[in-house]
Design an enzyme around this catalytic site. Structure first.
Site, PDB file in Angstrom:
ATOM      1  N   CYS A   1      -0.099   4.008   2.484  1.00  0.00           N
ATOM      2  CA  CYS A   1       0.296   3.616   3.849  1.00  0.00           C
ATOM      3  C   CYS A   1       1.718   4.079   4.157  1.00  0.00           C
ATOM      4  O   CYS A   1       2.027   4.475   5.286  1.00  0.00           O
ATOM      5  CB  CYS A   1       0.213   2.101   4.013  1.00  0.00           C
ATOM      6  SG  CYS A   1      -1.444   1.402   3.853  1.00  0.00           S
ATOM      7  N   CYS A  21       0.844  -1.208   0.000  1.00  0.00           N
ATOM      8  CA  CYS A  21       0.000   0.000   0.000  1.00  0.00           C
ATOM      9  C   CYS A  21       0.877   1.255   0.000  1.00  0.00           C
ATOM     10  O   CYS A  21       1.497   1.587   1.021  1.00  0.00           O
ATOM     11  CB  CYS A  21      -0.916  -0.027   1.214  1.00  0.00           C
ATOM     12  SG  CYS A  21      -1.827   1.491   1.489  1.00  0.00           S
TER      13      CYS A  21
END
Length: 321
Positions: A80, A77
Site C-alpha cells: 500500500c 500494508c
C-alpha cells in the site's frame, strides 16, 4: 402543439446555458493550472479520507459528478505504501478527471466487506453510484494509467460524467476566470440565443453549429444546440399520436424517444428520463444504445448539475450493470 411559442422555463433557460459554459471554462483553466504547477492546493480537494459515516455523501453522491477511485489500504500494508503515492500523484496530474477516496480497512471493516475486497492494496471505482473493481496489488504505473484512462472514457461515454473543477468557486483562480474578457464567440452565441428565443430553430441550430465548428469544446454552444434540436424535433408533431404510439409500443425505442422529447419540452423532466431509462432496461443491442444515447442528449439539455440528471444517471447505471 406550437413548439415555437413554448416556454422552456420548465426545462432550461439561456442563463443556465451561459452559466454552464462559464463553469466549463473555470474547470478547464483550473485543470490546466494544476497540471502546470504539479497540483498546487488541489490535493486537499482531490484526495480525501472516507469513513463509513461519510461514504454516502463523499463517494456515492460525488460519483454522479466525477468518477471516484477508492484506495483500500492499511498502515501495516507495505505494498500500500508503494501504491498510494502513485495514485495520489496521478490524481493531481489528472486534475479533476477523477477523485481519490482513501479507506483505511482497519477502521472501516464494513466497507471492506461490502466491496468484497480479498486483499490489499485494492483499488475500486464508483461511477454514477455503481461500484467497479479496477485492480488489486501494487500495479505498475503504466498499467494504472491505462486503467484510469479506460475508467474516465467509460464514465463520459456511458453517463456523460466528465469530472469536476479543481478550484472552489471562491478561489482566486475561479474569480480570475470570471473576470476574463469576452471570448471571440460571445457575439455568435448571443445571435444564436436570440434566434432560439425568436423561434427561428433552423437559424439557432446553424448558429450553434458554426461556433462548435471552430470551438468543439464550447459547452454553452453544445447546450444551446441540444435545446434547439429538441425543439426542432417536436415542431409540428401530433402530440396525441406520439403518445398513443408510445403507449401501444412500450419496447419501441423510436416511439419512446419521441414521447420523451415531448415530455421534456412540456417540463416533465423526470417522466422523460424515466421513460428512456425503462426503454434501456427493456431493450438490447442497437435499440438499447439508441435509447441510452438519446437520454445522454437530454441530459445535455438540462445540465449535468441538475439533481434530476444526477438521479437519472444513477437509475441508468442500475439498469446497465
Amino acid at each position: 402543439m406550437q413548439p415555437r411559442n413554448m416556454s422552456m422555463s420548465g426545462v432550461v433557460d439561456l442563463a443556465a446555458v451561459k452559466a454552464a459554459g462559464e463553469a466549463k471554462q473555470k474547470a478547464e483553466k483550473a485543470r490546466a493550472e494544476a497540471a502546470r504547477t504539479g497540483g498546487g492546493a488541489a490535493p486537499t480537494r482531490l484526495v480525501f479520507d472516507v469513513d463509513e459515516a461519510g461514504f454516502q455523501q463523499d463517494v456515492l453522491q460525488r460519483s454522479t459528478e466525477v468518477p471516484v477511485v477508492i484506495d483500500f489500504w492499511a498502515e501495516w500494508c507495505e505494498p500500500c505504501k508503494q501504491l498510494s503515492p502513485i495514485l495520489e500523484r496521478l490524481t493531481r496530474e489528472y486534475a479533476g478527471r477523477f477523485v481519490l477516496a482513501k479507506i483505511d480497512v482497519d477502521a472501516n471493516q464494513m466497507l471492506f466487506q461490502q466491496f468484497g475486497v480479498q486483499g490489499i492494496p485494492a483499488v475500486f471505482a464508483v461511477v454514477a453510484g455503481q461500484p467497479v473493481p479496477l485492480f488489486q496489488g501494487a500495479a505498475p504505473e503504466a498499467q494504472i494509467r491505462q486503467v484510469l484512462d479506460q475508467l474516465i472514457q467509460a464514465a463520459e461515454q456511458q453517463f456523460g460524467i466528465v469530472g469536476v473543477p479543481v478550484q472552489d468557486e471562491g478561489d482566486d483562480g475561479a474569480e480570475a476566470v470570471a473576470q476574463q474578457p469576452a471570448t471571440p464567440y460571445d457575439g455568435a452565441l448571443a445571435a444564436a440565443h436570440e434566434a432560439l428565443d425568436a423561434g427561428d430553430l433552423g437559424g439557432a441550430v446553424q448558429a450553434y453549429k458554426n461556433v462548435l465548428a471552430d470551438d468543439p469544446g464550447n459547452t454553452e454552444a453544445k447546450l444551446g444546440l441540444a435545446q434547439a434540436e429538441l425543439l426542432s424535433r417536436v415542431e409540428g408533431t401530433d402530440a396525441q399520436q406520439v403518445r398513443k404510439a408510445a403507449a401501444d409500443n412500450p419496447a419501441d425505442p423510436a416511439a419512446q424517444i419521441a414521447a420523451a422529447d415531448l415530455d421534456l419540452v412540456g417540463g416533465h423532466v423526470e417522466d422523460a428520463f424515466g421513460r428512456l431509462v425503462e426503454t434501456v432496461r427493456r431493450t438490447v443491442g442497437e435499440d438499447r444504445e439508441a435509447a441510452r444515447l438519446h437520454l445522454l442528449g437530454l441530459f445535455e439539455v438540462i445540465g449535468a448539475d441538475d439533481p434530476r440528471v444526477v438521479s437519472a444517471r444513477g437509475a441508468l447505471a442500475r439498469v446497465l450493470f
